[in-house]
Design a protein around this motif. Structure first.
Motif, PDB file in Angstrom:
ATOM      1  N   GLU A 109       1.110  -1.621   0.072  1.00 55.37           N
ATOM      2  CA  GLU A 109      -0.167   0.205   0.106  1.00 55.37           C
ATOM      3  C   GLU A 109       1.071   0.942   0.372  1.00 55.37           C
ATOM      4  OE1 GLU A 109      -1.043  -0.516   4.836  1.00 55.37           O
ATOM      5  OE2 GLU A 109      -2.151  -1.541   3.145  1.00 55.37           O
ATOM      6  N   ASN A 140      -2.566  -5.321  -1.187  1.00 53.87           N
ATOM      7  CA  ASN A 140      -3.031  -4.099  -1.186  1.00 53.87           C
ATOM      8  C   ASN A 140      -2.440  -3.411  -1.669  1.00 53.87           C
ATOM      9  OD1 ASN A 140      -4.829  -4.591   1.413  1.00 53.87           O
ATOM     10  ND2 ASN A 140      -3.874  -3.933   2.902  1.00 53.87           N
ATOM     11  N   ASP A 143      -4.506   0.373  -7.340  1.00 53.52           N
ATOM     12  CA  ASP A 143      -4.893   0.396  -8.768  1.00 53.52           C
ATOM     13  C   ASP A 143      -3.900   0.000  -9.921  1.00 53.52           C
ATOM     14  OD1 ASP A 143      -7.101  -0.783  -7.953  1.00 53.52           O
ATOM     15  OD2 ASP A 143      -8.373   0.545  -8.656  1.00 53.52           O
ATOM     16  N   TYR A 160      -1.448 -11.754  -6.298  1.00 52.51           N
ATOM     17  CA  TYR A 160      -1.731 -10.238  -5.663  1.00 52.51           C
ATOM     18  C   TYR A 160      -3.090  -9.673  -7.034  1.00 52.51           C
ATOM     19  CZ  TYR A 160       0.179  -8.500 -10.880  1.00 52.51           C
ATOM     20  OH  TYR A 160       0.464  -8.408 -12.335  1.00 52.51           O
ATOM     21  N   ASN A 165      -6.485  -6.900  -2.208  1.00 56.61           N
ATOM     22  CA  ASN A 165      -6.548  -5.717  -1.963  1.00 56.61           C
ATOM     23  C   ASN A 165      -7.084  -5.637  -1.159  1.00 56.61           C
ATOM     24  OD1 ASN A 165      -4.442  -5.155  -3.360  1.00 56.61           O
ATOM     25  ND2 ASN A 165      -5.359  -4.450  -5.092  1.00 56.61           N
ATOM     26  N   HIS A 166      -7.214  -4.495  -0.129  1.00 59.51           N
ATOM     27  CA  HIS A 166      -8.028  -3.595   0.872  1.00 59.51           C
ATOM     28  C   HIS A 166      -8.301  -4.583   1.730  1.00 59.51           C
ATOM     29  CE1 HIS A 166      -9.618  -1.358  -2.784  1.00 59.51           C
ATOM     30  NE2 HIS A 166      -9.748  -2.375  -3.433  1.00 59.51           N
TER      31      HIS A 166
END
Length: 193
Positions: A109, A140, A143, A160, A165-166
């Motif tokens: 992230e 994470n 995009d 991935y 994600n999130h």
């Protein structure tokens, strides 16, 4: 960026600077001296440099018995100009693989940009860990970073994408994060086959 610290809730159970098998063993940190930077932005001194000019990391947790490592990254991953995958592979990953680690959770992230080049270090890493039943999961991922990774074909070597994600990983214990990622990867494998 100078006030963004690496995740610190697991420091009572693991510190890379105290782990004799870690590439950062014996490192000393200052809370007041800022020397690392990404371009013109200073970074918090708790981040570790490993040879890249724009990408830094922190090994948050390693469990040698269960063979996994959780690594948080920050900055710009730039293989095109700085060959960051080579530095990461040779200076950090090779040391951990040499200690038996074969499952890597890379927290992405904080990686704000990704610039691809050749995929040989990713392919090497993939074969080293999968030959012993392991994997590399990147969680994470932003995009636009994921788009660049997809364009480079890195989805052949790394896990991935939306399933990873999130994720709310910070309040969890390291063991729980590992179990959750392993479970998500097993679910994804079953869905694909």
């Amino acid at each position: 960026m100078h006030d963004i610290e690496p995740h610190f809730q697991w420091r009572d159970r693991y510190r890379a600077e105290d782990d004799s098998a870690s590439p950062f063993y014996g490192r000393r940190y200052s809370e007041f001296s800022y020397s690392n930077k990404v371009y013109n932005y200073l970074l918090h001194p708790q981040w570790d440099e490993f040879g890249s000019e724009t990408l830094y990391l922190k090994i948050l947790f390693v469990d040698y018995e269960d063979r996994y490592a959780i690594i948080e990254l920050i900055g710009e991953w730039n293989d095109a100009l700085h060959n960051d995958s080579m530095h990461l592979k040779r200076e950090v990953i090779d040391r951990l693989v040499g200690e038996g680690v074969n499952q890597f959770i890379m927290i992405m992230e904080g990686v704000l940009n990704f610039h691809a080049d050749a995929d040989d270090y990713y392919e090497e890493w993939y074969h080293e860990v999968t030959d012993s039943g392991g994997w590399v999961a990147m969680i994470n991922v932003l995009d636009h970073v994921m788009d660049e990774m997809n364009s480079a074909g890195l989805d052949h070597y790394l896990h991935y994408g939306p399933i990873l994600n999130h994720l709310t990983w910070r309040p969890q214990k390291a063991r729980r994060v590992h179990e959750a990622i392993e479970g998500l990867l097993q679910t994804e494998r079953k869905r694909v086959y």
